[in-house]
Design a protein around this motif. Structure first.
Motif, PDB file in Angstrom:
ATOM      1  N   LEU A 180       3.931  46.073   7.203  1.00 54.37           N
ATOM      2  CA  LEU A 180       2.691  45.450   6.757  1.00 54.37           C
ATOM      3  C   LEU A 180       2.744  43.933   6.922  1.00 54.37           C
ATOM      4  N   GLU A 181       3.956  43.383   7.007  1.00 51.59           N
ATOM      5  CA  GLU A 181       4.114  41.938   7.175  1.00 51.59           C
ATOM      6  C   GLU A 181       3.889  41.488   8.610  1.00 51.59           C
ATOM      7  N   GLY A 182       4.038  42.402   9.552  1.00 50.73           N
ATOM      8  CA  GLY A 182       3.968  42.046  10.961  1.00 50.73           C
ATOM      9  C   GLY A 182       5.257  42.424  11.659  1.00 50.73           C
ATOM     10  N   GLY A 183       5.299  42.245  12.995  1.00 52.12           N
ATOM     11  CA  GLY A 183       6.473  42.641  13.761  1.00 52.12           C
ATOM     12  C   GLY A 183       7.450  41.501  13.967  1.00 52.12           C
ATOM     13  N   ILE A 184       8.542  41.798  14.661  1.00 52.30           N
ATOM     14  CA  ILE A 184       9.561  40.798  14.979  1.00 52.30           C
ATOM     15  C   ILE A 184       9.535  40.512  16.474  1.00 52.30           C
ATOM     16  N   ASN A 199      25.285  40.283  12.759  1.00 53.20           N
ATOM     17  CA  ASN A 199      26.159  40.381  11.590  1.00 53.20           C
ATOM     18  C   ASN A 199      25.374  40.475  10.285  1.00 53.20           C
ATOM     19  N   ALA A 200      24.155  39.918  10.272  1.00 56.09           N
ATOM     20  CA  ALA A 200      23.364  39.919   9.040  1.00 56.09           C
ATOM     21  C   ALA A 200      22.570  41.198   8.848  1.00 56.09           C
ATOM     22  N   CYS A 201      22.359  41.959   9.911  1.00 56.54           N
ATOM     23  CA  CYS A 201      21.520  43.164   9.816  1.00 56.54           C
ATOM     24  C   CYS A 201      22.216  44.241   8.994  1.00 56.54           C
ATOM     25  N   PRO A 202      21.584  44.709   7.902  1.00 57.46           N
ATOM     26  CA  PRO A 202      22.208  45.734   7.055  1.00 57.46           C
ATOM     27  C   PRO A 202      22.033  47.148   7.586  1.00 57.46           C
ATOM     28  N   ASN A 203      21.256  47.307   8.683  1.00 57.61           N
ATOM     29  CA  ASN A 203      20.920  48.647   9.168  1.00 57.61           C
ATOM     30  C   ASN A 203      21.414  48.927  10.590  1.00 57.61           C
ATOM     31  N   ASP A 204      22.272  48.062  11.129  1.00 56.43           N
ATOM     32  CA  ASP A 204      22.789  48.234  12.483  1.00 56.43           C
ATOM     33  C   ASP A 204      21.661  48.395  13.502  1.00 56.43           C
ATOM     34  N   ALA A 205      20.600  47.610  13.312  1.00 54.69           N
ATOM     35  CA  ALA A 205      19.437  47.721  14.190  1.00 54.69           C
ATOM     36  C   ALA A 205      19.456  46.706  15.325  1.00 54.69           C
ATOM     37  N   ILE A 206      20.441  45.815  15.340  1.00 55.89           N
ATOM     38  CA  ILE A 206      20.509  44.785  16.378  1.00 55.89           C
ATOM     39  C   ILE A 206      21.768  44.984  17.219  1.00 55.89           C
ATOM     40  N   LEU A 207      21.566  44.976  18.512  1.00 60.10           N
ATOM     41  CA  LEU A 207      22.665  45.193  19.457  1.00 60.10           C
ATOM     42  C   LEU A 207      22.739  44.019  20.426  1.00 60.10           C
ATOM     43  N   LEU A 208      23.922  43.789  20.963  1.00 60.71           N
ATOM     44  CA  LEU A 208      24.113  42.772  21.988  1.00 60.71           C
ATOM     45  C   LEU A 208      24.202  43.462  23.345  1.00 60.71           C
ATOM     46  N   ASN A 209      23.232  43.195  24.196  1.00 56.56           N
ATOM     47  CA  ASN A 209      23.242  43.722  25.561  1.00 56.56           C
ATOM     48  C   ASN A 209      24.021  42.738  26.434  1.00 56.56           C
ATOM     49  N   LYS A 210      25.293  43.045  26.647  1.00 57.59           N
ATOM     50  CA  LYS A 210      26.161  42.124  27.382  1.00 57.59           C
ATOM     51  C   LYS A 210      25.735  41.982  28.843  1.00 57.59           C
ATOM     52  N   ILE A 215      20.006  39.861  22.940  1.00 54.35           N
ATOM     53  CA  ILE A 215      20.098  40.833  21.853  1.00 54.35           C
ATOM     54  C   ILE A 215      18.898  41.786  21.959  1.00 54.35           C
ATOM     55  N   GLU A 216      19.088  42.997  21.437  1.00 50.30           N
ATOM     56  CA  GLU A 216      18.029  44.004  21.444  1.00 50.30           C
ATOM     57  C   GLU A 216      17.879  44.573  20.038  1.00 50.30           C
ATOM     58  N   ILE A 217      16.644  44.851  19.659  1.00 54.25           N
ATOM     59  CA  ILE A 217      16.371  45.411  18.342  1.00 54.25           C
ATOM     60  C   ILE A 217      16.019  46.888  18.490  1.00 54.25           C
ATOM     61  N   PHE A 218      16.768  47.722  17.785  1.00 55.80           N
ATOM     62  CA  PHE A 218      16.511  49.161  17.789  1.00 55.80           C
ATOM     63  C   PHE A 218      15.587  49.444  16.603  1.00 55.80           C
ATOM     64  N   PHE A 219      14.277  49.477  16.868  1.00 55.71           N
ATOM     65  CA  PHE A 219      13.295  49.507  15.794  1.00 55.71           C
ATOM     66  C   PHE A 219      13.305  50.812  14.998  1.00 55.71           C
ATOM     67  N   HIS A 220      13.947  51.836  15.512  1.00 55.26           N
ATOM     68  CA  HIS A 220      14.081  53.067  14.724  1.00 55.26           C
ATOM     69  C   HIS A 220      14.881  52.811  13.454  1.00 55.26           C
ATOM     70  N   HIS A 221      15.873  51.909  13.544  1.00 54.81           N
ATOM     71  CA  HIS A 221      16.708  51.577  12.388  1.00 54.81           C
ATOM     72  C   HIS A 221      16.176  50.371  11.616  1.00 54.81           C
TER      73      HIS A 221
END
Length: 368
Positions: A180-184, A199-210, A215-221
């Protein structure tokens, strides 16, 4: 409760002591406060749930176990059949002393042993079509919302309302609320791959695409908690289409649906105004207090106890070391939390007063 107009009673126990007498200290005052409610007839032979926040990682500013144990002992004295302290992950509370041995009662997940024990409730507000509530919370005969009050990057502040709207729902519902706040959005050109967001993400939703060096956000998490946005030193991650009013309204609607599952006489709200930090305990870390410790508030009215809590947290008592050295208060004359997070903390409380009832007008009665 809906339509209630008269001021509600809010009991207040001040952390200050008149003399070096254990009977004058906050724990003793807290016990006397609980007894003011005369709950024996509502508690005897019934199941009592105590919803709190277990905290996480190296955070240490959650509610002290002593106060939980004192509450549990009072409930036992009243003849409660079963008492359960609850939050999401039981293991998160162990480091802070939230165990059966220390608290004297069951310590459970709000979502049951499988963490899948849920009740569904239709909401019908924009992207929040329905919400799910933890079965352990819904099944209680008497529900106690035991909250640590602090600032919050999304809500403006976290107290009794947030402890329900985001505390008795699973991540899938929490994600809908945050949307409801908007997207990232992600600006690769501003990113230096420091990985603070990861490192700050509590849901393992951010990955580093080497391979792509981004970085990539896995919006399912992703639950849109904004931890990544807040820690990014280069503003490479941003929230788009900010809609704080929708977010506050959604929080109130979900809280309303949950509270209506109980007789108002089977609800109690306790707010602890100690170790009042800038961010939620879900960060898994603690920062210094924003203001000196204040005490504990309790009421049968969630709107009243939230309003009183906010009113007692005053900008003139601000302790500058409560913010990181890189942060300063925003200009303006709003509430302290608004000058930190840029959001009116009263807004979701006002929405709850409209949809559920209760009263933002209150009679503060000190319990010494």
């Amino acid at each position: 409760m809906p339509g209630k107009q008269r001021p509600s009673t809010v009991y207040f126990s001040d952390v200050a002591v008149e003399s070096l007498d254990v009977r004058k200290t906050l724990p003793s005052k807290f016990k006397r406060m609980i007894r003011r409610f005369k709950l024996d007839d509502r508690i005897k032979d019934r199941t009592v749930g105590i919803k709190m926040h277990y905290g996480g990682n190296l955070g240490y500013t959650t509610i002290h176990p002593l106060f939980i144990r004192l509450l549990v002992d009072e409930l036992k004295r009243m003849g409660a059949k079963r008492i359960a302290v609850m939050d999401n992950k039981v293991e998160d509370g162990v480091l802070r002393g939230y165990t059966r041995e220390i608290l004297g009662c069951e310590v459970v997940s709000t979502f049951g042993q499988t963490r899948k024990y849920l009740y569904r409730e239709e909401i019908g507000f924009k992207g929040v079509d329905f919400a799910e509530f933890g079965g352990e919370a819904v099944d209680c005969d008497f529900f106690i919302d035991f909250s640590h009050v602090k600032g919050h990057g999304d809500c403006g502040f976290g107290g009794a309302l947030k402890n329900i709207a985001m505390g008795v729902v699973p991540n899938t519902t929490r994600q809908k609320i945050h949307q409801l706040e908007g997207g990232i959005t992600y600006d690769k050109d501003k990113c230096d791959l420091c990985q603070d967001c990861l490192n700050a993400c509590p849901n393992d939703a951010i990955l580093l695409n080497k391979k792509k060096q981004e970085i990539e956000i896995f919006f399912h998490h992703c639950t849109y908690c904004q931890h990544c946005v807040l820690v990014c030193p280069n503003e490479a991650l941003q929230m788009e289409d900010r809609r704080f009013e929708d977010f506050s309204h959604g929080m109130a609607l979900i809280t309303d649906k949950f509270l209506r599952k109980f007789d108002p006489q089977d609800l109690l709200f306790i707010n602890v105004l100690m170790n009042i930090t800038m961010f939620c305990d879900c960060w898994g870390m603690s920062t210094p207090s924003l203001v000196p410790d204040i005490g504990i508030l309790a009421s049968r009215d969630i709107v009243a106890v939230e309003s009183a809590s906010l009113d007692l947290i005053k900008t003139e008592n601000f302790l500058p070391h409560g913010l990181p050295k890189s942060r300063e208060l925003l200009e303006g004359d709003g509430h302290l939390f608004e000058r930190i997070h840029g959001k009116d903390p009263y807004l979701m409380v006002k929405f709850l007063e409209e949809v559920y009832g209760g009263s933002s007008r209150y009679d503060l009665q000190e319990v010494g």
